[in-house]
Enzyme design. Structure first.
Site, PDB file in Angstrom:
ATOM      1  N   CYS A   7       0.858  -1.176   0.000  1.00 52.12           N
ATOM      2  CA  CYS A   7       0.000   0.000   0.000  1.00 52.12           C
ATOM      3  C   CYS A   7       0.894   1.225   0.000  1.00 52.12           C
ATOM      4  O   CYS A   7       2.074   1.151   0.324  1.00 52.12           O
ATOM      5  CB  CYS A   7      -0.877   0.055   1.246  1.00 52.12           C
ATOM      6  N   GLY A  32      -0.261   0.251  -4.942  1.00 57.69           N
ATOM      7  CA  GLY A  32      -1.578  -0.334  -4.740  1.00 57.69           C
ATOM      8  C   GLY A  32      -2.567   0.216  -5.739  1.00 57.69           C
ATOM      9  O   GLY A  32      -2.659   1.441  -5.903  1.00 57.69           O
ATOM     10  N   ASN A 103       0.347   1.108   5.742  1.00 56.53           N
ATOM     11  CA  ASN A 103       1.078   0.250   4.809  1.00 56.53           C
ATOM     12  C   ASN A 103       1.799  -0.811   5.630  1.00 56.53           C
ATOM     13  O   ASN A 103       2.588  -0.463   6.513  1.00 56.53           O
ATOM     14  CB  ASN A 103       2.084   1.096   4.017  1.00 56.53           C
ATOM     15  N   GLY A 104       1.521  -2.072   5.333  1.00 52.33           N
ATOM     16  CA  GLY A 104       2.195  -3.140   6.056  1.00 52.33           C
ATOM     17  C   GLY A 104       1.254  -4.294   6.298  1.00 52.33           C
ATOM     18  O   GLY A 104       0.245  -4.451   5.589  1.00 52.33           O
ATOM     19  N   TYR A 244      12.325  -4.305  -5.928  1.00 43.17           N
ATOM     20  CA  TYR A 244      11.185  -4.280  -6.849  1.00 43.17           C
ATOM     21  C   TYR A 244      10.081  -3.299  -6.481  1.00 43.17           C
ATOM     22  O   TYR A 244       9.501  -2.657  -7.351  1.00 43.17           O
ATOM     23  CB  TYR A 244      10.579  -5.691  -6.925  1.00 43.17           C
TER      24      TYR A 244
END
Ligand code: SF4
Length: 462
Positions: A7, A32, A103-104, A244
């Protein structure tokens, strides 16, 4: 590529905060694509969120007044892809409204959900672990948000980079291991917190610094202010952010991700040299490492694959024929008559797209194709915010490195070593998570949880 980013989050203080947050979300779209949302505050909270890309969710531009805003792009690594799970989450608390973007991935989400139900009679509206964090903060004791954040951090285990919007300002929080990134930026009229520094340029801003692991930073009307530190844990920045996930223009440790990926390619050339005529990257994520391989080896870099940018990601395909057709739609080779080609890719997950790409190069009359992979073999799932694959799906668990060249139809194949990766990221096992390559998770309980995470993770009571 079948790895999904996690995210992206952003928090803004300044004029037209919602507009800035939306622009920032555009820059973070790669993290995302399932849903997007923005919450603002101008004495009362405002929230707009929906399924789809940022450009769809915010067209037409909704009315989101206020100088404070947080935003969220979601890809579901826990929970399902439904509107109820879209961020940010807005909850009412005794300290006023709270909006949260995360995020996570929280690894003891089941235990937290149970505890919220048993102790507080709360039933979340979604199956998102981000909502659980918002509810934990809502029920936490304490008269200030930093106190509540510390209470939450004692109970929620896992990866989290958070932006919180409250009546008393905006907070940024990074988990004590610093698994996911969060950075501070300065714009002409204010301050920004964002998952990646690439979000600052689109606002005409500049990167100030990354938040430290465990840091709680408050954005106040007078600027950023320290708001506390979570108890220290061993650092474990996700190595895959550099390989990435993150955009090449994002900066970590004073260096662009592009430069780090180049260094991965340089390491790869040292570890797996080969005589060849041309180095080609699998666009776009293999390009930086291909440039590094070319620079280190002295073999010219060249365009070999043209990418059709309007073809969606290669989602899991029903069969190999269909997969190959999609690869041909996505990539077109330039003529390579008689050339010995080094093909550089950022990573190999299931291994079902690399073979068709090698076949494309051979179809373009490449004489030899030597594959170089700019990260070590992926063997273990990520429980910390990246959707990759289950253990049985990783090709490296089924085909050993020495057999991979034959498996994808290449003349040779080499993976970057773990030590080469650490050299490239200027890191060590003491400050980076490498669990998807090594199986050694920064949360030791996860080591034994591979393949059957839920029962083990349920044992983690808040
Ligand atoms: S397991 Fe891999 S993808 Fe997940 S946090 Fe660790 S390095 Fe990143």
């Amino acid at each position: 590529m079948t790895i999904r980013d996690e995210c992206g989050v952003i928090g803004v203080h300044g004029e037209e905060a919602a507009r800035a947050a939306i622009l920032g979300l555009h820059a973070l779209q790669h993290r995302g694509q399932e849903s997007a949302g923005v919450a603002t505050f101008d004495g009362i909270p405002h929230l707009h969120k929906g399924m789809g890309l940022v450009e769809h969710v915010f067209a037409p531009l909704p009315d989101l007044p206020g100088e404070w805003a947080i935003g969220h792009n979601r890809y579901s690594t826990s929970g399902t892809s439904v509107a109820a799970s879209a961020g940010p989450f807005l909850v009412e608390t005794d300290l006023g409204p709270l909006a949260l973007a995360h995020n996570g991935n929280i690894v003891n989400a089941g235990a937290i959900r149970q505890r919220l139900a048993d102790d507080h009679g709360l039933t979340p509206v979604s199956d998102s672990d981000s909502e659980l964090l918002a509810l934990l903060l809502a029920v936490a004791p304490g008269e200030s948000w930093p106190v509540r954040i510390r209470w939450m951090a004692e109970r929620a285990l896992g990866a989290y980079a958070l932006v919180l919007l409250t009546e008393s300002g905006l907070f940024g929080v990074r988990d004590p291991m610093g698994i996911r990134p969060l950075a501070l930026g300065r714009t002409a009229g204010g301050w920004v917190l964002a998952s990646e520094s690439c979000a600052f340029a689109v606002l005409g801003g500049r990167h100030v610094r990354e938040l430290e692991p465990g840091e709680i930073l408050s954005l106040t009307p007078n600027g950023p202010a320290p708001a506390g530190q979570l108890p220290a844990m061993p650092r474990a920045f996700c190595a895959f952010e550099s390989i990435y996930l993150s955009r090449p223009d994002t900066v970590y440790g004073g260096r662009t991700v592009h430069a780090t990926r180049r260094a991965m390619g340089e390491q790869l050339a040292l570890e797996y040299p080969v005589e060849a005529d041309l180095v080609v990257g699998v666009p776009d994520s293999g390009t930086s490492a291909a440039l590094g391989y070319a620079a280190q080896s002295g073999i010219p870099f060249g365009e070999g694959l043209i990418k059709n940018r309007y073809i969606a990601r290669t989602f899991i395909q029903p069969d190999q024929t269909e997969r190959e057709r999609l690869i041909r739609m996505k990539f077109a080779p330039l003529p390579l008559r008689g050339k010995r080609v080094v093909l550089v890719d950022d990573s190999v997950v299931r291994g079902n797209t690399l073979g068709p790409i090698v076949a494309l190069l051979r179809g373009a009359e490449a004489r030899e194709v030597h594959v170089r992979v700019a990260c070590p073999p992926l063997t273990h799932p990520c429980y910390l915010g990246v959707d990759m694959a289950s253990p049985g799906e990783f090709i490296a668990n089924r085909v050993p490195p020495e057999a991979m060249a034959a498996y994808v139809g290449a003349d040779s194949l080499g993976y970057l070593s773990v030590s080469g990766l650490l050299r490239a990221v200027h890191g060590s096992t003491d400050d980076h998570c490498l669990a998807c390559f090594t199986g050694r998770y920064p949360i030791p309980l996860l080591d034994s949880a591979v393949g059957t995470p839920e029962p083990a993770l349920q044992e983690l009571a808040p």
